[in-house]
Design an enzyme around this catalytic site. Structure first.
Site, PDB file in Angstrom:
ATOM      1  N   LYS A   1      42.002  31.312  43.457  1.00  9.39           N
ATOM      2  CA  LYS A   1      42.672  31.504  44.992  1.00  9.39           C
ATOM      3  C   LYS A   1      41.820  31.654  45.927  1.00  9.39           C
ATOM      4  CE  LYS A   1      44.436  35.433  43.171  1.00  9.39           C
ATOM      5  NZ  LYS A   1      43.980  35.766  41.824  1.00  9.39           N
TER       6      LYS A   1
ATOM      7  N   ARG B   1      50.447  42.178  45.372  1.00 11.04           N
ATOM      8  CA  ARG B   1      50.159  42.100  43.785  1.00 11.04           C
ATOM      9  C   ARG B   1      51.003  43.238  43.228  1.00 11.04           C
ATOM     10  NH1 ARG B   1      44.127  41.166  43.989  1.00 11.04           N
ATOM     11  NH2 ARG B   1      43.934  40.839  41.886  1.00 11.04           N
TER      12      ARG B   1
ATOM     13  N   ARG C   1      31.680  33.125  36.317  1.00 11.41           N
ATOM     14  CA  ARG C   1      31.867  33.361  37.730  1.00 11.41           C
ATOM     15  C   ARG C   1      30.476  34.165  37.970  1.00 11.41           C
ATOM     16  NH1 ARG C   1      36.429  35.619  41.216  1.00 11.41           N
ATOM     17  NH2 ARG C   1      36.306  37.268  39.826  1.00 11.41           N
TER      18      ARG C   1
ATOM     19  N   ARG D   1      29.824  39.888  38.969  1.00 13.50           N
ATOM     20  CA  ARG D   1      30.971  41.231  39.272  1.00 13.50           C
ATOM     21  C   ARG D   1      31.175  42.022  38.335  1.00 13.50           C
ATOM     22  NH1 ARG D   1      35.836  38.608  42.892  1.00 13.50           N
ATOM     23  NH2 ARG D   1      37.018  39.950  41.554  1.00 13.50           N
TER      24      ARG D   1
ATOM     25  N   ARG E   1      42.269  43.476  33.452  1.00 14.23           N
ATOM     26  CA  ARG E   1      42.644  42.750  34.513  1.00 14.23           C
ATOM     27  C   ARG E   1      43.734  42.075  34.106  1.00 14.23           C
ATOM     28  NH1 ARG E   1      37.664  40.091  37.386  1.00 14.23           N
ATOM     29  NH2 ARG E   1      39.211  39.390  38.917  1.00 14.23           N
TER      30      ARG E   1
HETATM   31  P1  AP5 Z   1      38.014  32.343  42.278  1.00 14.46           P
HETATM   32  O1  AP5 Z   1      38.505  31.442  43.214  1.00 14.46           O
HETATM   33  O2  AP5 Z   1      37.011  33.508  42.418  1.00 14.46           O
HETATM   34  O3  AP5 Z   1      39.363  33.031  41.759  1.00 14.46           O
HETATM   35  P2  AP5 Z   1      40.338  34.107  42.298  1.00 14.46           P
HETATM   36  O4  AP5 Z   1      41.683  33.817  41.894  1.00 14.46           O
HETATM   37  O5  AP5 Z   1      39.859  34.304  43.683  1.00 14.46           O
HETATM   38  O6  AP5 Z   1      39.924  35.108  41.547  1.00 14.46           O
HETATM   39  P3  AP5 Z   1      39.715  36.693  41.835  1.00 14.46           P
HETATM   40  O7  AP5 Z   1      38.926  37.294  40.468  1.00 14.46           O
HETATM   41  O8  AP5 Z   1      38.854  36.888  42.754  1.00 14.46           O
HETATM   42  O9  AP5 Z   1      40.674  37.345  41.707  1.00 14.46           O
HETATM   43  P4  AP5 Z   1      41.442  38.642  41.622  1.00 14.46           P
HETATM   44  O10 AP5 Z   1      42.912  38.629  42.155  1.00 14.46           O
HETATM   45  O11 AP5 Z   1      41.483  39.086  40.296  1.00 14.46           O
HETATM   46  O12 AP5 Z   1      40.582  39.576  42.343  1.00 14.46           O
HETATM   47  P5  AP5 Z   1      40.326  40.083  43.753  1.00 14.46           P
HETATM   48  O13 AP5 Z   1      38.954  39.868  44.219  1.00 14.46           O
HETATM   49  O14 AP5 Z   1      41.428  39.640  44.780  1.00 14.46           O
HETATM   50  O15 AP5 Z   1      37.526  31.438  41.134  1.00 14.46           O
HETATM   51  C1  AP5 Z   1      37.251  32.156  39.807  1.00 14.46           C
HETATM   52  C2  AP5 Z   1      35.959  31.263  39.182  1.00 14.46           C
HETATM   53  O16 AP5 Z   1      36.525  30.058  39.054  1.00 14.46           O
HETATM   54  C3  AP5 Z   1      34.793  30.981  40.153  1.00 14.46           C
HETATM   55  O17 AP5 Z   1      33.681  30.863  39.575  1.00 14.46           O
HETATM   56  C4  AP5 Z   1      35.270  29.539  40.572  1.00 14.46           C
HETATM   57  O18 AP5 Z   1      34.209  28.806  41.031  1.00 14.46           O
HETATM   58  C5  AP5 Z   1      35.743  29.174  39.323  1.00 14.46           C
HETATM   59  N1  AP5 Z   1      37.036  28.088  39.671  1.00 14.46           N
HETATM   60  C6  AP5 Z   1      37.781  28.025  40.757  1.00 14.46           C
HETATM   61  N2  AP5 Z   1      38.516  26.982  40.681  1.00 14.46           N
HETATM   62  C7  AP5 Z   1      37.987  26.263  39.902  1.00 14.46           C
HETATM   63  C8  AP5 Z   1      38.621  24.787  39.432  1.00 14.46           C
HETATM   64  N3  AP5 Z   1      39.343  24.269  39.741  1.00 14.46           N
HETATM   65  N4  AP5 Z   1      37.792  24.254  38.364  1.00 14.46           N
HETATM   66  C9  AP5 Z   1      36.751  25.020  37.871  1.00 14.46           C
HETATM   67  N5  AP5 Z   1      36.359  26.146  38.201  1.00 14.46           N
HETATM   68  C10 AP5 Z   1      36.957  26.744  39.188  1.00 14.46           C
HETATM   69  O19 AP5 Z   1      40.556  41.562  43.610  1.00 14.46           O
HETATM   70  C11 AP5 Z   1      39.505  42.301  43.074  1.00 14.46           C
HETATM   71  C12 AP5 Z   1      40.129  43.751  42.522  1.00 14.46           C
HETATM   72  O20 AP5 Z   1      40.395  44.328  43.863  1.00 14.46           O
HETATM   73  C13 AP5 Z   1      41.338  43.911  41.867  1.00 14.46           C
HETATM   74  O21 AP5 Z   1      41.079  43.710  40.633  1.00 14.46           O
HETATM   75  C14 AP5 Z   1      41.927  45.074  42.294  1.00 14.46           C
HETATM   76  O22 AP5 Z   1      41.209  46.137  41.785  1.00 14.46           O
HETATM   77  C15 AP5 Z   1      41.441  45.168  43.771  1.00 14.46           C
HETATM   78  N6  AP5 Z   1      42.529  44.623  44.785  1.00 14.46           N
HETATM   79  C16 AP5 Z   1      42.374  43.616  45.370  1.00 14.46           C
HETATM   80  N7  AP5 Z   1      43.734  43.195  46.008  1.00 14.46           N
HETATM   81  C17 AP5 Z   1      44.439  44.295  45.525  1.00 14.46           C
HETATM   82  C18 AP5 Z   1      45.708  44.701  45.887  1.00 14.46           C
HETATM   83  N8  AP5 Z   1      46.623  43.634  46.650  1.00 14.46           N
HETATM   84  N9  AP5 Z   1      46.328  45.654  45.300  1.00 14.46           N
HETATM   85  C19 AP5 Z   1      45.664  46.332  44.652  1.00 14.46           C
HETATM   86  N10 AP5 Z   1      44.515  46.380  44.385  1.00 14.46           N
HETATM   87  C20 AP5 Z   1      43.672  45.171  44.701  1.00 14.46           C
END
Ligand code: AP5
Length: 212
Positions: A13, A87, A126, A155, A166
């Site tokens: 994402k 979410r 990652r 991370r 997660r």
């Molecule tokens: P990446 O693009 O980083 O994936 P992502 O979907 O953004 O992953 P996140 O882990 O950041 O999402 P998340 O929703 O769990 O965590 P968030 O940061 O929002 O890609 C991942 C990897 O794959 C990278 O290495 C990338 O290079 C690689 N990649 C990407 N596309 C690729 C492809 N096509 N081919 C190959 N490789 C690829 O949130 C973190 C924490 O914050 C949550 O766990 C929670 O505790 C809290 N939080 C955030 N938002 C909320 C909310 N709304 N409510 C409650 N808690 C929240």
């Protein structure tokens, strides 16, 4: 364009949001990035959120709702990409009424689909630049050789135990959001397996089909 990117952790994402923002000039509202910035600054919200994030759990709705509201109103974003929000169904309901009160609404929710083994590979390989927050992947997007390796970190929530948690939390608390938006006819599914640009083109295709 007012869209949300929705899907499991590590689906790509953040990666795709960056490309969409660059090419369409939208506000990028990532609650994960906002929370990580708060942790880095050691604000009270950041210190509270860190316990949940490192354990792979969701930060309480009320905390994240305030952050989302501030981000949308402070930047006065009329056109935006929400990344990682909402979410929970509670967050989705709040967002609907919040946008409604501002005389607007989401136009689409892009739903990233991919199997668990690809998710685990993406999360466990990652790496993140400690200063800039730039994401890398050890195989698909390795850190450039001119970047100081000491600045490239994993991370805490990408450690195996947190990844398992997660995924469990996603299935229990986040997946119901899929139905919420499907019922509203806003959910656009995108196969998230494939090269970065291939996935990006699929997103552009579904947006085009829906005249967005
Ligand atoms: P990446 O693009 O980083 O994936 P992502 O979907 O953004 O992953 P996140 O882990 O950041 O999402 P998340 O929703 O769990 O965590 P968030 O940061 O929002 O890609 C991942 C990897 O794959 C990278 O290495 C990338 O290079 C690689 N990649 C990407 N596309 C690729 C492809 N096509 N081919 C190959 N490789 C690829 O949130 C973190 C924490 O914050 C949550 O766990 C929670 O505790 C809290 N939080 C955030 N938002 C909320 C909310 N709304 N409510 C409650 N808690 C929240």
């Amino acid at each position: 364009m007012r869209i949300a990117l929705f899907g499991p952790p590590g689906a790509g994402k953040g990666t795709q949001a960056k490309l969409l923002v660059e090419r369409h000039g939208l506000c990028h509202i990532s609650t994960g990035n906002i929370l990580r910035a708060a942790i880095k600054k050691r604000t009270p919200v950041g210190l509270e959120a860190k316990k949940y994030i490192d354990a792979g759990q969701l930060v309480p709705d009320a905390v994240v709702r305030d952050l989302a509201e501030d981000a949308i109103t402070e930047q006065d974003c009329r056109l935006f990409i929400l990344d990682g929000y909402p979410r929970t169904v509670q967050q989705a309901r709040w967002l609907t009424s919040f946008l409604d009160a501002r005389g607007t609404s989401l136009e689409a929710v892009i739903f990233f689909t991919l199997p668990d083994d690809v998710i685990v590979d993406r999360l466990s390989k990652r790496r993140m630049h400690r200063e800039t927050g730039e994401n890398y992947h050890l195989d698909h997007k390795p850190p450039p050789p001119d970047v100081d390796p000491a600045l490239i970190v994993q991370r805490p929530d990408d450690k195996p135990e947190a990844i398992r948690e997660r995924l469990r939390v996603y299935k229990e608390q986040t997946q119901p959001v899929e139905d919420y938006y499907r019922r509203q006819g806003l959910l656009l599914e995108v196969d998230a397996v494939g090269d970065f640009e291939v996935v990006y083109e699929r997103i552009e295709d579904v947006l085009r089909v829906h005249a967005l």
